[in-house]
Design a protein around this motif. Structure first.
Motif, PDB file in Angstrom:
ATOM      1  N   ARG A 133       0.827  -1.204   0.000  1.00  7.01           N
ATOM      2  CA  ARG A 133       0.000   0.000   0.000  1.00  7.01           C
ATOM      3  C   ARG A 133       0.865   1.259   0.000  1.00  7.01           C
ATOM      4  N   ASP A 134       1.947   1.249   0.779  1.00  2.00           N
ATOM      5  CA  ASP A 134       2.827   2.425   0.847  1.00  2.00           C
ATOM      6  C   ASP A 134       3.525   2.676  -0.487  1.00  2.00           C
ATOM      7  N   PHE A 135       3.939   1.600  -1.147  1.00  2.00           N
ATOM      8  CA  PHE A 135       4.639   1.776  -2.425  1.00  2.00           C
ATOM      9  C   PHE A 135       3.682   2.259  -3.512  1.00  2.00           C
ATOM     10  N   ALA A 136       2.460   1.732  -3.524  1.00  2.00           N
ATOM     11  CA  ALA A 136       1.495   2.090  -4.576  1.00  2.00           C
ATOM     12  C   ALA A 136       1.037   3.546  -4.475  1.00  2.00           C
ATOM     13  N   GLU A 137       0.873   4.041  -3.258  1.00  2.00           N
ATOM     14  CA  GLU A 137       0.470   5.434  -3.026  1.00  2.00           C
ATOM     15  C   GLU A 137      -0.807   5.811  -3.795  1.00  2.00           C
ATOM     16  N   ILE A 138      -1.855   4.977  -3.634  1.00  2.00           N
ATOM     17  CA  ILE A 138      -3.129   5.325  -4.280  1.00  2.00           C
ATOM     18  C   ILE A 138      -4.203   5.668  -3.250  1.00  2.00           C
ATOM     19  N   GLY A 139      -3.816   5.802  -1.989  1.00  2.63           N
ATOM     20  CA  GLY A 139      -4.740   6.257  -0.949  1.00  2.63           C
ATOM     21  C   GLY A 139      -5.911   5.316  -0.723  1.00  2.63           C
ATOM     22  N   ARG A 156       0.464   1.238 -10.709  1.00  2.00           N
ATOM     23  CA  ARG A 156       1.067   1.453  -9.391  1.00  2.00           C
ATOM     24  C   ARG A 156       0.802   0.256  -8.471  1.00  2.00           C
ATOM     25  N   LEU A 157      -0.452  -0.180  -8.458  1.00  2.00           N
ATOM     26  CA  LEU A 157      -0.810  -1.294  -7.585  1.00  2.00           C
ATOM     27  C   LEU A 157      -0.178  -2.598  -8.068  1.00  2.00           C
ATOM     28  N   PHE A 183       6.819   8.158 -10.513  1.00  2.00           N
ATOM     29  CA  PHE A 183       6.613   6.742 -10.221  1.00  2.00           C
ATOM     30  C   PHE A 183       7.606   5.881 -10.998  1.00  2.00           C
ATOM     31  N   GLN A 184       7.886   6.245 -12.266  1.00  2.00           N
ATOM     32  CA  GLN A 184       8.876   5.501 -13.032  1.00  2.00           C
ATOM     33  C   GLN A 184      10.238   5.554 -12.348  1.00  2.00           C
ATOM     34  N   THR A 185      10.605   6.742 -11.848  1.00  2.00           N
ATOM     35  CA  THR A 185      11.872   6.875 -11.126  1.00  2.00           C
ATOM     36  C   THR A 185      11.884   5.985  -9.887  1.00  2.00           C
ATOM     37  N   LYS A 186      10.759   5.967  -9.184  1.00  2.00           N
ATOM     38  CA  LYS A 186      10.633   5.136  -7.988  1.00  2.00           C
ATOM     39  C   LYS A 186      10.794   3.653  -8.334  1.00  2.00           C
ATOM     40  N   CYS A 187      10.212   3.241  -9.473  1.00  2.00           N
ATOM     41  CA  CYS A 187      10.299   1.847  -9.894  1.00  2.00           C
ATOM     42  C   CYS A 187      11.735   1.460 -10.228  1.00  2.00           C
ATOM     43  N   HIS A 188      12.458   2.351 -10.913  1.00  2.00           N
ATOM     44  CA  HIS A 188      13.845   2.027 -11.259  1.00  2.00           C
ATOM     45  C   HIS A 188      14.721   1.959 -10.006  1.00  2.00           C
TER      46      HIS A 188
END
Length: 407
Positions: A133-139, A156-157, A183-188
């Motif tokens: 849930r924290d990584f997805a950040e979709i509230g 994201r999910l 989000f792409q930066t976070k994924c890399h």
């Protein structure tokens, strides 16, 4: 399979069949052989490569090249027609938006569903819900049906589940392209941490910058075959050259369909713009770096006070990559009426690609005004072919002056 390799593919091929009707499809399934008149398409043809444990490998190629089909066979959602695939470890795959998710279920419910498809038990999934849930950040959307999600929220999910269920191999098929930049930066960054922990990443992407900057290796696929398996820089440059070559071939096939846009007051016209090289006259293409001679033929049908011509080369993105007008270059064209031919040499620093030739003829009047007599936009196509050592619109090869080991 060597212990260094977590994925090993040998002589892998995948055929698809196009049936004349649903009846022929059912008939072929019952007979377990393609029926008469069935059209066969080979999407993947005799592909061989391996992926080492802990590597991040990018696969590039045009749409329809066979990249996604290869990933689906590695993930096990498609079976190969011929060849073998050996995979050592648990695979988490993001192959397409919607795969493994039920649109009627909430985000939380789909986390359990998707994790179960990856072989994760309910107790383990529960222990990782907060991290997902924290990584997805979709509230609070995580408690709503995923059919209400945007494509960005969905990926994201899906990525959050895949990266948090501790797979050995993570396969991503262009899914990150729908996510925003942050989000792409976070994924890399997640890829980097995943690799540091021994994970292996295999992904298809049209983001060549990401492939170049983040991958350990890259593989170029074209028409179902492996063309190149090498360092990311080499593969990306080769892919760009391949696409330029195909673009040039396509544009040449469209020459007969191209329509020139021509306008002006008349009273003078541009008869021709001719390109020549040292070995050939009136060419439509030249090699990278090959010097050019350009001849412009004008017909001044009325008395011109101060004739001026313009010339630009425009790439397929609509950008004028080079151009000039004779006045700014200090070229003085004889006034009055009659035909004129101006020839000059040009150092060819153009990058690979095709360019439309746009030319103009104007008369700069003594009172400071000017008359536009003839403009020809898209009058012809000129291409730069061959192999470039650099990338971009301009071919500027650096010349080494010196190299210092310590300073």
């Amino acid at each position: 399979m060597s212990s260094d390799y977590i994925i090993n593919i040998e002589n892998l091929s995948k055929d698809f069949y196009q049936y004349r009707s649903p009846f022929h499809n059912v008939s072929s399934l019952l007979k377990r052989t393609p029926g008469e008149g069935t059209a066969k398409f080979t999407a993947v043809n005799n592909v061989t490569f391996g992926v080492r444990k802990g590597e991040r490998v990018g696969i590039v190629g045009a749409n329809g090249a066979g990249k996604s089909t290869i990933l689906q066979m590695i993930a096990g959602t498609l079976q190969p027609t011929r060849g073998s695939i050996e995979v050592r470890g648990k695979v988490a795959a993001l192959l397409e938006l919607g795969a493994g998710f039920n649109p009627e279920f909430t985000g939380i419910e789909n986390i359990y569903l998707y994790a179960s498809l990856l072989g994760i038990n309910k107790q383990t999934t529960e222990s990782r819900i907060d991290a997902i849930r924290d990584f997805a950040e979709i509230g609070d959307f995580i408690y709503r049906p995923v059919k209400t999600y945007s494509s960005g929220m969905f990926v994201r999910l899906a990525f959050s589940v895949a990266i948090n269920v501790s797979p050995d191999i993570l396969i991503v098929d262009e899914a990150l392209s729908v996510g925003d930049y942050l989000f792409q930066t976070k994924c890399h960054r997640a890829f980097e941490q995943f690799q540091e922990e021994g994970g292996t990443v295999l992904f298809v992407s049209h983001d060549l910058t990401a492939v170049r900057n983040t991958c350990d290796r890259a593989i170029l696929i074209d028409k179902g075959c492996v063309l190149l398996d090498d360092k990311p820089d080499i593969v990306v440059n080769s892919y760009q050259e391949l696409m330029k070559t195909k673009e040039i071939q396509w544009l040449k096939s469209q020459v007969a369909l191209r329509s020139e846009y021509r306008f002006g007051l008349g009273g003078g016209k541009i008869e021709d713009v001719m390109f020549s090289t040292a070995s050939n006259q009136n060419v439509t293409e030249a090699q990278v770096g090959e010097s050019l001679t350009i001849s412009i033929t004008l017909d001044l049908e009325s008395d011109f006070e101060n004739p001026v011509f313009t010339l630009t080369l425009r790439n397929t993105s609509g950008i004028d990559v080079w151009g000039f007008n004779s006045k700014n270059l200090g070229i003085s064209i004889k006034p009055g009426a009659g035909k004129r031919k101006i020839t000059f040499n040009v150092p060819n620093n153009l990058g690979l690609g095709s360019y439309t030739v746009n030319a103009g003829l104007i008369d700069m009047l003594s009172d400071g005004q000017f008359s536009e007599h003839d403009h020809r936009w898209g009058m012809k196509l000129f291409s730069i072919i061959g192999t470039s050592k650099t990338i971009g619109f301009i071919n500027m090869e650096p010349i080494l002056i010196k190299q210092e080991d310590s300073f």
